[in-house]
Design a protein around this motif. Structure first.
Motif, PDB file in Angstrom:
ATOM      1  N   ILE A 112     -17.345 -53.348  28.011  1.00  0.00           N
ATOM      2  CA  ILE A 112     -16.310 -53.617  26.998  1.00  0.00           C
ATOM      3  C   ILE A 112     -15.761 -52.317  26.399  1.00  0.00           C
ATOM      4  O   ILE A 112     -14.796 -52.335  25.662  1.00  0.00           O
ATOM      5  N   ILE A 159     -25.880 -42.918   7.038  1.00  0.00           N
ATOM      6  CA  ILE A 159     -26.181 -43.911   5.987  1.00  0.00           C
ATOM      7  C   ILE A 159     -25.984 -45.330   6.539  1.00  0.00           C
ATOM      8  O   ILE A 159     -26.680 -46.258   6.165  1.00  0.00           O
ATOM      9  N   SER A 160     -25.040 -45.451   7.472  1.00  0.00           N
ATOM     10  CA  SER A 160     -24.768 -46.767   8.059  1.00  0.00           C
ATOM     11  C   SER A 160     -26.003 -47.361   8.741  1.00  0.00           C
ATOM     12  O   SER A 160     -26.109 -48.576   8.893  1.00  0.00           O
ATOM     13  N   ALA A 169     -28.712 -47.673   7.518  1.00  0.00           N
ATOM     14  CA  ALA A 169     -29.480 -48.434   6.527  1.00  0.00           C
ATOM     15  C   ALA A 169     -29.459 -49.922   6.859  1.00  0.00           C
ATOM     16  O   ALA A 169     -30.304 -50.683   6.396  1.00  0.00           O
ATOM     17  N   ARG A 170     -28.496 -50.339   7.686  1.00  0.00           N
ATOM     18  CA  ARG A 170     -28.418 -51.747   8.068  1.00  0.00           C
ATOM     19  C   ARG A 170     -29.677 -52.191   8.819  1.00  0.00           C
ATOM     20  O   ARG A 170     -30.006 -53.367   8.821  1.00  0.00           O
ATOM     21  N   MET A 173     -32.626 -51.567   7.976  1.00  0.00           N
ATOM     22  CA  MET A 173     -33.504 -52.081   6.930  1.00  0.00           C
ATOM     23  C   MET A 173     -32.897 -53.337   6.286  1.00  0.00           C
ATOM     24  O   MET A 173     -33.580 -54.342   6.122  1.00  0.00           O
ATOM     25  N   ALA A 174     -31.583 -53.272   5.985  1.00  0.00           N
ATOM     26  CA  ALA A 174     -30.960 -54.359   5.230  1.00  0.00           C
ATOM     27  C   ALA A 174     -30.976 -55.679   5.997  1.00  0.00           C
ATOM     28  O   ALA A 174     -31.387 -56.712   5.467  1.00  0.00           O
ATOM     29  N   ILE A 175     -30.543 -55.646   7.257  1.00  0.00           N
ATOM     30  CA  ILE A 175     -30.504 -56.890   8.046  1.00  0.00           C
ATOM     31  C   ILE A 175     -31.934 -57.387   8.278  1.00  0.00           C
ATOM     32  O   ILE A 175     -32.205 -58.588   8.225  1.00  0.00           O
ATOM     33  N   ILE A 197     -25.415 -57.624  17.391  1.00  0.00           N
ATOM     34  CA  ILE A 197     -24.096 -57.102  17.009  1.00  0.00           C
ATOM     35  C   ILE A 197     -24.232 -55.765  16.265  1.00  0.00           C
ATOM     36  O   ILE A 197     -23.519 -54.805  16.546  1.00  0.00           O
ATOM     37  N   HIS A 198     -25.200 -55.697  15.350  1.00  0.00           N
ATOM     38  CA  HIS A 198     -25.328 -54.458  14.571  1.00  0.00           C
ATOM     39  C   HIS A 198     -25.861 -53.303  15.406  1.00  0.00           C
ATOM     40  O   HIS A 198     -25.427 -52.164  15.224  1.00  0.00           O
ATOM     41  N   MET A 212     -25.322 -52.952  18.597  1.00  0.00           N
ATOM     42  CA  MET A 212     -24.181 -52.569  19.431  1.00  0.00           C
ATOM     43  C   MET A 212     -23.221 -51.701  18.633  1.00  0.00           C
ATOM     44  O   MET A 212     -22.748 -50.672  19.087  1.00  0.00           O
ATOM     45  N   ARG A 213     -22.960 -52.138  17.416  1.00  0.00           N
ATOM     46  CA  ARG A 213     -22.026 -51.398  16.567  1.00  0.00           C
ATOM     47  C   ARG A 213     -22.542 -49.985  16.274  1.00  0.00           C
ATOM     48  O   ARG A 213     -21.781 -49.026  16.314  1.00  0.00           O
ATOM     49  N   TYR A 217     -21.722 -48.097  19.464  1.00  0.00           N
ATOM     50  CA  TYR A 217     -20.299 -47.894  19.762  1.00  0.00           C
ATOM     51  C   TYR A 217     -19.626 -46.997  18.726  1.00  0.00           C
ATOM     52  O   TYR A 217     -18.817 -46.144  19.068  1.00  0.00           O
ATOM     53  N   VAL A 218     -19.914 -47.262  17.448  1.00  0.00           N
ATOM     54  CA  VAL A 218     -19.180 -46.545  16.398  1.00  0.00           C
ATOM     55  C   VAL A 218     -19.889 -45.249  15.991  1.00  0.00           C
ATOM     56  O   VAL A 218     -19.280 -44.187  15.964  1.00  0.00           O
TER      57      VAL A 218
END
Lengths: 625, 71
Positions: free
Chosen positions: A348, A545-546, A548-549, A551-553, A598-599, A601-602, A605-606
């Protein structure tokens, strides 16, 4: 891995072109280049031009294209039934079929037209049959005479009957009879019996009033009403027999001729594809030249095959790869079996450039780890393990689903592993049922340690990305860009150390050297990366910092599992508790598959790929069948 | 009173960023649905695009956690 490519030139005598293309196509590893830039030297340009077919080859091509179209036309008349495979040598029968195909088309077209006419007649007669069946009991054996005329009607609205009667009374002075009956298809059928003298006036009036009259076919004229229905039924039966006989003939023809025509069509496609490929070839006065790209490891194989088949009349030359060629080298990805399913996630993304990196191995390594870190429940992991095994076993022939199953398998193993570290089995159910203990950290309460952990993972991941960007820059010989990436790494490390010193994690005496390093590196970053480089650096910090997801998710997942168990306990009833817990855990598993996937992958990708993947690669499209 | 203000600050940090994420996702989601109707092969890209604004709520969550845990 991005496969290493070689830039090659194949040259030989013109009459060997078709055979050479045939060999290249069978091998399926040669990407024909149509752009000559970088292939033809300036001094050679005037001697080389695009290959054009001679008169003989051109007329052969036209003949084959015409025959191909005629075969397609013939196939449009044939039923789609499985037939045997023909093994006859197509080249021997092409000429014979060229003579036969027109006759065969005419024959099949005739059968098809006959069937269409019969079908039309059958459908008309079925309509009359419905009508006749409805009015037969009304008229009985009444014979048609010269003085009396019958007019058939279809009455759409039964409430219009009084109006029709009034009309008939006015037109015939009351000398009429109107019979009606419900037909088998639900419509109301009617017959007007009146003197022949009124017929014309009556028909005109019915037409003006828009009352549909049924006129019987000419073949029924002269027959008594009682005989008409029988005649229609007999004819319908006869038509059905005629149609099945036409079907049989067509089927017999299909079974006999289709395999042969199919074999010839395949052969024509094969020849035409070779002829079309000549448009991508170049020529001198006596020779043809094919330019292109081939995986470096396949060069000796092709060389050997050319030597075996043409005994030196066709040669292969490996050309030097220039810096400007790197932009145009086609990209082919090839990965070991473990990483292969992960190519699904790379598809993709735009294809990376030849000098960049194949993202597949990185996704293959880090994606399942991140997934496991986020889901982190051995119970859910085991369920997903079962699901993945089911997908792999059940959908062996469907590659995409099988690949998804394989990815899920690795992810579920990591989920079980991290679940054991976090001490989670359907939340805290493992602890309550069999005393499962936390080995590393309890996610539900240790929010800050988990945050530090996630940020550390992020910093490491982003810095790996930056380091790969540095190597990529060196590979492309973009030294400034490579240096900017390296400075980015040191600056991020310095900022992390500075923050740690501020928080008291690192001794305070290091603060001054760290800040001095930041002050020295910042102008260097501006020099190598330009004015926007500091902005890029801030983006990289935001990227860290991103993470951190993770931990958050993960925290939401563990809290939902905790809530599921608590609610189940609060019901005070075993069955109700099991249902509540089951439903909430099911919801958590569904979220637990999508959210981490999804997270993760993100994050790749990002946050990760933006540091070192250079998109815009040209797809390797080998010449093959 | 101080506790109430701390809790309120944490709630604002996550609440406002959640609203911002929701607004951004609604815009991206509707545009993505339109794109998918024309090109279903873009589904992977659209899923990623929808997930991008979630960084805001994650940052809000981090800030809220820091507010609540800093003594």
């Amino acid at each position: 891995m991005i496969v290493k490519m070689s830039k090659v030139e194949i040259a030989g005598l013109k009459e060997l072109l078709e055979d050479t293309l045939d060999l290249l196509r069978d091998m399926g590893l040669f990407h024909i280049e149509t752009e000559t830039m970088g292939f033809i030297e300036k001094a050679e340009e005037e001697y080389i031009e695009t290959f054009s077919l001679d008169q003989k080859a051109l007329s052969k091509k036209l003949l084959l294209e015409d025959l191909r179209l005629r075969i397609d036309e013939l196939f449009s008349y044939l039923p789609a039934v499985p037939t045997r495979k023909s093994y006859i040598e197509p080249e021997d029968v092409v000429e014979i079929l060229r003579g036969l195909v027109s006759r065969h088309i005419k024959y099949c077209e005739g059968l098809k037209n006959k069937k269409e006419l019969l079908q039309k007649e059958a459908s008309e007669l079925s309509r009359y049959k419905v009508f006749m069946e409805a009015i037969e009991p009304l008229i009985g054996t009444l014979e048609k005479t010269e003085e009396i005329d019958f007019t058939g009607l279809t009455i759409k609205d039964p409430e219009s009957i009084p109006h029709i009667r009034r009309l008939l009374f006015r037109l015939t002075d009351g000398r009429y009879e109107l019979f009606t009956n419900r037909a088998s298809d639900g419509t109301l059928a009617g017959v007007i019996v009146t003197e022949r003298a009124f017929s014309e006036t009556l028909r005109k009036a019915l037409s003006e009033e828009r009352i549909p009259e049924i006129s019987l076919p000419a073949s029924l004229e002269g027959l008594a009403f009682s005989e008409r229905l029988k005649w229609i039924k007999d004819r319908i039966e006869e038509i059905s027999k005629e149609m099945s006989s036409a079907d049989d003939e067509l089927l017999k023809f299909t079974m006999r001729w289709r395999p042969l025509y199919e074999r010839v069509r395949e052969w024509i496609d094969d020849r035409l594809s070779l002829m079309r490929a000549t448009a991508r070839v170049f020529e001198t006065r006596l020779c043809f030249i094919i330019y292109g790209w081939i995986p470096a490891e396949a060069v000796p194989v092709l060389e050997m095959k050319l030597k075996e088949r043409f005994s030196g009349a066709v040669t292969l030359v490996e050309k030097e790869m220039y810096e400007e060629d790197l932009e145009r080298v086609p990209v082919m990805l090839k990965n070991p079996p473990y990483f292969e399913p992960f190519e699904l996630m790379v598809r993709i993304l735009p294809l990376p450039r030849y000098t960049s990196f194949d993202p597949t191995p990185f996704i293959g390594i880090f994606f399942p780890i991140f997934f496991g870190m986020i889901l982190g429940d051995s119970g859910y992991g085991m369920l997903l393990l079962g699901l993945s095994v089911f997908l792999i076993k059940r959908f062996r022939s469907k590659k995409t689903i099988k690949d998804i199953g394989k990815i899920l398998l690795v992810c579920s193993i990591y989920s079980v592993f991290f679940g054991i570290l976090y001490g989670e089995f359907f939340g805290e159910l493992g602890h309550e049922l069999f005393g499962m203990e936390t080995l590393c950290v309890e996610r539900r309460t240790a929010v800050i340690p988990m945050l530090y952990f996630a940020l550390t993972v992020g910093a490491s991941h982003v810095m790996i990305g930056l380091f790969l960007g540095f190597i990529g820059g060196l590979k492309r010989r973009a030294k400034k860009e490579a240096l900017a990436r390296l400075i980015d790494i040191f600056l991020i490390l310095s900022i992390i150390l500075a923050v740690s010193a501020f928080c008291g994690i690192v001794p305070e005496r290091f603060t001054t050297p760290i800040l001095s390093l930041v002050l020295i590196l910042t102008p260097l970053l501006l020099l190598t990366g330009g004015l926007l480089a500091p902005l890029e650096l801030m983006k990289s910090i935001g990227n860290i910092i991103s993470y951190a997801r993770i931990m958050a998710i993960g925290l939401t997942s563990v809290l939902l599992a905790f809530v599921a168990n608590r609610l189940a306990g609060m019901t005070g009833n075993i069955i109700a508790g099991a249902v509540v817990a089951g439903l909430l855990h099911l919801l958590n598993i569904i979220l637990g598959v999508f959210s981490p996937a999804i997270h993760s992958m993100r994050l790749h990708y990002v946050e990760f790929f933006s540091k070192f993947i250079e998109p815009g690669g040209r797809r390797f499209e080998p010449f093959k069948k | 009173m101080e506790k109430v203000l701390i809790a309120f600050a944490a709630a604002l940090a996550i609440g406002i960023s959640a609203l911002a994420t929701a607004w951004a996702q609604s815009r991206i989601g509707s545009a993505g649905a339109g794109a998918l109707a024309e090109k279903p092969e873009l589904s992977g890209t659209v899923i990623i695009l929808v997930a991008i604004p979630e960084t805001m709520v994650i940052l809000g969550f981090v800030i809220a956690t820091i507010i609540l845990t800093t003594k």
